[in-house]
Design a protein around this motif. Structure first.
Motif, PDB file in Angstrom:
ATOM      1  N   LYS A  14     -22.155 -34.027  52.403  1.00 39.67           N
ATOM      2  CA  LYS A  14     -23.727 -33.828  51.875  1.00 39.67           C
ATOM      3  C   LYS A  14     -24.369 -32.744  52.761  1.00 39.67           C
ATOM      4  CE  LYS A  14     -24.125 -38.199  49.466  1.00 39.67           C
ATOM      5  NZ  LYS A  14     -24.921 -39.116  49.363  1.00 39.67           N
ATOM      6  N   THR A  15     -25.008 -31.852  52.006  1.00 37.09           N
ATOM      7  CA  THR A  15     -25.837 -30.599  52.687  1.00 37.09           C
ATOM      8  C   THR A  15     -27.521 -31.117  52.677  1.00 37.09           C
ATOM      9  OG1 THR A  15     -26.055 -29.235  50.628  1.00 37.09           O
ATOM     10  CG2 THR A  15     -24.086 -29.036  52.343  1.00 37.09           C
ATOM     11  N   THR A  16     -28.083 -30.330  53.287  1.00 35.42           N
ATOM     12  CA  THR A  16     -29.821 -30.874  53.282  1.00 35.42           C
ATOM     13  C   THR A  16     -30.310 -29.464  52.513  1.00 35.42           C
ATOM     14  OG1 THR A  16     -29.890 -30.315  55.484  1.00 35.42           O
ATOM     15  CG2 THR A  16     -29.702 -32.614  54.890  1.00 35.42           C
ATOM     16  N   ALA A  17     -31.149 -29.135  53.328  1.00 39.48           N
ATOM     17  CA  ALA A  17     -31.726 -27.633  53.003  1.00 39.48           C
ATOM     18  C   ALA A  17     -31.628 -26.619  54.001  1.00 39.48           C
ATOM     19  CB  ALA A  17     -33.310 -28.175  52.881  1.00 39.48           C
ATOM     20  N   SER A  18     -31.684 -25.424  53.738  1.00 37.61           N
ATOM     21  CA  SER A  18     -31.597 -24.525  54.677  1.00 37.61           C
ATOM     22  C   SER A  18     -33.007 -24.220  55.482  1.00 37.61           C
ATOM     23  CB  SER A  18     -31.415 -23.067  53.911  1.00 37.61           C
ATOM     24  OG  SER A  18     -32.508 -22.657  53.319  1.00 37.61           O
ATOM     25  N   ALA A  19     -33.096 -23.759  56.516  1.00 36.44           N
ATOM     26  CA  ALA A  19     -33.944 -23.546  57.499  1.00 36.44           C
ATOM     27  C   ALA A  19     -35.017 -22.540  56.788  1.00 36.44           C
ATOM     28  CB  ALA A  19     -33.677 -22.681  58.824  1.00 36.44           C
ATOM     29  N   GLU A  20     -34.581 -21.716  56.353  1.00 39.56           N
ATOM     30  CA  GLU A  20     -35.288 -20.740  55.257  1.00 39.56           C
ATOM     31  C   GLU A  20     -36.350 -21.586  54.272  1.00 39.56           C
ATOM     32  OE1 GLU A  20     -35.358 -16.282  53.516  1.00 39.56           O
ATOM     33  OE2 GLU A  20     -33.582 -17.244  53.932  1.00 39.56           O
ATOM     34  N   GLN A  21     -35.535 -22.410  53.642  1.00 37.30           N
ATOM     35  CA  GLN A  21     -36.384 -23.246  52.449  1.00 37.30           C
ATOM     36  C   GLN A  21     -37.262 -24.048  53.257  1.00 37.30           C
ATOM     37  OE1 GLN A  21     -32.519 -25.049  50.921  1.00 37.30           O
ATOM     38  NE2 GLN A  21     -33.561 -24.511  49.072  1.00 37.30           N
ATOM     39  N   VAL A  22     -37.023 -24.486  54.306  1.00 35.28           N
ATOM     40  CA  VAL A  22     -37.970 -25.446  55.082  1.00 35.28           C
ATOM     41  C   VAL A  22     -39.258 -24.642  55.635  1.00 35.28           C
ATOM     42  CG1 VAL A  22     -38.414 -27.027  56.857  1.00 35.28           C
ATOM     43  CG2 VAL A  22     -36.279 -27.150  55.640  1.00 35.28           C
ATOM     44  N   SER A  31     -35.148 -25.161  62.642  1.00 37.98           N
ATOM     45  CA  SER A  31     -33.879 -25.341  62.873  1.00 37.98           C
ATOM     46  C   SER A  31     -33.353 -26.383  62.322  1.00 37.98           C
ATOM     47  CB  SER A  31     -33.637 -25.588  64.552  1.00 37.98           C
ATOM     48  OG  SER A  31     -32.224 -25.564  64.649  1.00 37.98           O
ATOM     49  N   ILE A  32     -32.166 -25.958  61.389  1.00 40.28           N
ATOM     50  CA  ILE A  32     -31.424 -26.767  60.584  1.00 40.28           C
ATOM     51  C   ILE A  32     -29.840 -26.552  60.805  1.00 40.28           C
ATOM     52  CG2 ILE A  32     -30.765 -27.682  58.241  1.00 40.28           C
ATOM     53  CD1 ILE A  32     -33.594 -28.218  58.848  1.00 40.28           C
ATOM     54  N   GLY A  33     -29.063 -27.359  61.628  1.00 43.43           N
ATOM     55  CA  GLY A  33     -27.663 -27.160  62.091  1.00 43.43           C
ATOM     56  C   GLY A  33     -27.616 -25.731  62.678  1.00 43.43           C
ATOM     57  N   ASN A  34     -26.920 -24.767  62.391  1.00 41.94           N
ATOM     58  CA  ASN A  34     -26.809 -23.711  63.283  1.00 41.94           C
ATOM     59  C   ASN A  34     -27.727 -22.296  62.870  1.00 41.94           C
ATOM     60  OD1 ASN A  34     -25.302 -22.845  60.953  1.00 41.94           O
ATOM     61  ND2 ASN A  34     -23.744 -22.181  62.184  1.00 41.94           N
ATOM     62  N   GLN A  35     -28.614 -22.815  61.775  1.00 39.86           N
ATOM     63  CA  GLN A  35     -29.619 -21.911  61.067  1.00 39.86           C
ATOM     64  C   GLN A  35     -31.021 -22.026  61.856  1.00 39.86           C
ATOM     65  OE1 GLN A  35     -29.932 -23.118  57.128  1.00 39.86           O
ATOM     66  NE2 GLN A  35     -27.923 -22.653  56.610  1.00 39.86           N
ATOM     67  N   VAL A  36     -31.500 -20.908  62.438  1.00 41.26           N
ATOM     68  CA  VAL A  36     -32.826 -20.875  62.825  1.00 41.26           C
ATOM     69  C   VAL A  36     -33.650 -19.928  62.142  1.00 41.26           C
ATOM     70  CG1 VAL A  36     -34.197 -20.228  65.292  1.00 41.26           C
ATOM     71  CG2 VAL A  36     -31.554 -21.419  64.825  1.00 41.26           C
ATOM     72  N   VAL A  37     -34.775 -20.081  61.786  1.00 44.65           N
ATOM     73  CA  VAL A  37     -35.685 -19.090  61.339  1.00 44.65           C
ATOM     74  C   VAL A  37     -36.935 -19.392  62.133  1.00 44.65           C
ATOM     75  CG1 VAL A  37     -37.327 -18.917  59.323  1.00 44.65           C
ATOM     76  CG2 VAL A  37     -35.000 -19.575  58.819  1.00 44.65           C
ATOM     77  N   GLU A  38     -37.413 -18.233  62.628  1.00 42.43           N
ATOM     78  CA  GLU A  38     -38.665 -18.052  63.510  1.00 42.43           C
ATOM     79  C   GLU A  38     -39.763 -17.352  62.667  1.00 42.43           C
ATOM     80  OE1 GLU A  38     -40.330 -15.592  67.399  1.00 42.43           O
ATOM     81  OE2 GLU A  38     -38.149 -15.730  66.825  1.00 42.43           O
ATOM     82  N   VAL A  39     -40.956 -18.143  62.663  1.00 43.35           N
ATOM     83  CA  VAL A  39     -42.087 -17.717  62.065  1.00 43.35           C
ATOM     84  C   VAL A  39     -42.964 -17.159  63.197  1.00 43.35           C
ATOM     85  CG1 VAL A  39     -44.339 -18.409  60.877  1.00 43.35           C
ATOM     86  CG2 VAL A  39     -42.023 -19.435  60.274  1.00 43.35           C
ATOM     87  N   ARG A  40     -43.673 -16.161  63.160  1.00 47.99           N
ATOM     88  CA  ARG A  40     -44.435 -15.340  64.175  1.00 47.99           C
ATOM     89  C   ARG A  40     -45.793 -15.208  63.660  1.00 47.99           C
ATOM     90  NH1 ARG A  40     -40.446 -10.821  66.285  1.00 47.99           N
ATOM     91  NH2 ARG A  40     -38.804 -12.229  67.306  1.00 47.99           N
ATOM     92  N   HIS A  41     -46.964 -15.657  64.197  1.00 49.27           N
ATOM     93  CA  HIS A  41     -48.283 -15.414  63.791  1.00 49.27           C
ATOM     94  C   HIS A  41     -48.499 -14.015  64.421  1.00 49.27           C
ATOM     95  CE1 HIS A  41     -52.478 -16.038  63.188  1.00 49.27           C
ATOM     96  NE2 HIS A  41     -52.521 -15.191  64.330  1.00 49.27           N
ATOM     97  N   VAL A  42     -49.236 -13.194  63.101  1.00 51.61           N
ATOM     98  CA  VAL A  42     -49.785 -11.927  63.185  1.00 51.61           C
ATOM     99  C   VAL A  42     -50.993 -11.823  62.585  1.00 51.61           C
ATOM    100  CG1 VAL A  42     -47.207 -10.902  63.177  1.00 51.61           C
ATOM    101  CG2 VAL A  42     -48.509 -11.121  60.997  1.00 51.61           C
ATOM    102  N   CYS A  43     -51.558 -10.516  62.604  1.00 52.28           N
ATOM    103  CA  CYS A  43     -52.823 -10.422  62.300  1.00 52.28           C
ATOM    104  C   CYS A  43     -52.905 -10.158  60.680  1.00 52.28           C
ATOM    105  CB  CYS A  43     -53.643  -9.272  63.018  1.00 52.28           C
ATOM    106  SG  CYS A  43     -52.955  -7.784  62.581  1.00 52.28           S
ATOM    107  N   ASP A  44     -53.950 -10.484  60.035  1.00 54.22           N
ATOM    108  CA  ASP A  44     -53.877 -10.398  58.584  1.00 54.22           C
ATOM    109  C   ASP A  44     -53.406  -9.000  57.963  1.00 54.22           C
ATOM    110  OD1 ASP A  44     -54.397 -13.207  58.141  1.00 54.22           O
ATOM    111  OD2 ASP A  44     -56.551 -13.049  58.057  1.00 54.22           O
ATOM    112  N   GLN A  45     -54.048  -7.983  58.718  1.00 54.38           N
ATOM    113  CA  GLN A  45     -53.610  -6.711  58.397  1.00 54.38           C
ATOM    114  C   GLN A  45     -52.144  -6.411  58.134  1.00 54.38           C
ATOM    115  OE1 GLN A  45     -55.657  -3.972  57.442  1.00 54.38           O
ATOM    116  NE2 GLN A  45     -57.319  -5.697  57.398  1.00 54.38           N
ATOM    117  N   LYS A  46     -51.365  -6.954  58.709  1.00 52.44           N
ATOM    118  CA  LYS A  46     -50.015  -6.832  58.604  1.00 52.44           C
ATOM    119  C   LYS A  46     -49.329  -7.592  57.473  1.00 52.44           C
ATOM    120  CE  LYS A  46     -48.915  -5.837  63.547  1.00 52.44           C
ATOM    121  NZ  LYS A  46     -48.082  -6.257  64.850  1.00 52.44           N
ATOM    122  N   LEU A  47     -50.179  -8.518  56.854  1.00 50.79           N
ATOM    123  CA  LEU A  47     -49.779  -9.125  55.714  1.00 50.79           C
ATOM    124  C   LEU A  47     -50.340  -8.816  54.305  1.00 50.79           C
ATOM    125  CD1 LEU A  47     -50.450 -12.810  57.579  1.00 50.79           C
ATOM    126  CD2 LEU A  47     -48.326 -11.364  57.368  1.00 50.79           C
TER     127      LEU A  47
END
Length: 222
Positions: free
Chosen positions: A85-93, A138-154
């Motif tokens: 059985k699998t769960t969700a990907s780090a990206e989905q989370v 982090s889910i298993g060997n999957q790692v997703v990093e979220v970095r805070h940036v200023c609103d202008q970059k979004l």
């Protein structure tokens, strides 16, 4: 308080707790397998403590799996090997976390630049820019990093000019020709007229001052 009154209170509390547990279990069974969900969505079913205990019990039983703080998922059988059985990907989370909290989430500048063909080196790991706090999933060997940036970059979160903006922010203007910018627009399936509109919009962004000359040349060339 008499013994009978204490017993009655205990029974009532037990029935309420059981009712919450049943409601939580029923809703969990309706959740799509492999898709992360927040525990906060269950708080309307009872007090927070009862809901948390119910979810914790389901996790102990393997009905759900905790994939991040406050997020769970119903395991999904692997199509080729149902016993696994699998769960969700780090990206989905990460995306579920952003949606629940109302944060913007966009691919980082390096990813955008690679997608546009402005850089040849693909990012080594998945990174998102956000107006939410910096954190890692982090889910298993999957790692997703979220970095805070200023609103202008979004800006232009889901629009082509947003992809262009983020790609240009991490790319030196001297390393790109006007023809490369044209090809970048074509990679986004934009017509020459649409590329010209995008270039005009980008020329108004103070963070892209270094790109003003190239963007002006792009407009003239279309």
């Amino acid at each position: 308080m008499s013994y009978n009154e204490c017993t009655l209170i205990f029974l009532v509390r037990s029935m309420v707790a059981m009712s919450v547990a049943m409601k939580v279990a029923s809703r969990v069974n309706r959740m799509k397998r492999g898709v992360p969900f927040p525990i906060t969505g269950f708080y309307a079913l009872g007090n927070h403590t009862s809901v948390q205990k119910s979810i914790s019990r389901l996790a102990q039983e393997g009905v759900v799996v905790r994939v991040a703080k406050g997020f769970y998922v119903r395991p999904k059988p692997l199509a080729s090997i149902p016993s696994i059985k699998t769960t969700a990907s780090a990206e989905q989370v990460a995306k579920a976390w952003a949606k629940v909290n109302g944060y913007k989430l966009v691919s980082q500048g390096q990813e955008a630049a690679y997608r546009l063909g402005l850089q040849t080196q693909a990012p080594m790991k998945t990174v998102y820019w956000s107006n939410g706090p910096t954190r890692e999933f982090s889910i298993g060997n999957q790692v997703v990093e979220v970095r805070h940036v200023c609103d202008q970059k979004l800006r232009w979160e889901k629009a082509p000019e947003g992809t262009f903006l983020r790609g240009l922010l991490v790319t030196p203007p001297e390393s790109v020709d006007v023809s490369d910018l044209k090809k970048a627009g074509q990679r986004l399936s934009l017509t020459p007229a649409e590329i010209k509109i995008v270039a005009k919009k980008l020329s108004t962004v103070p963070m892209l001052n270094a790109w003003q000359s190239k963007l002006a040349q792009l407009e003239q060339a279309l």
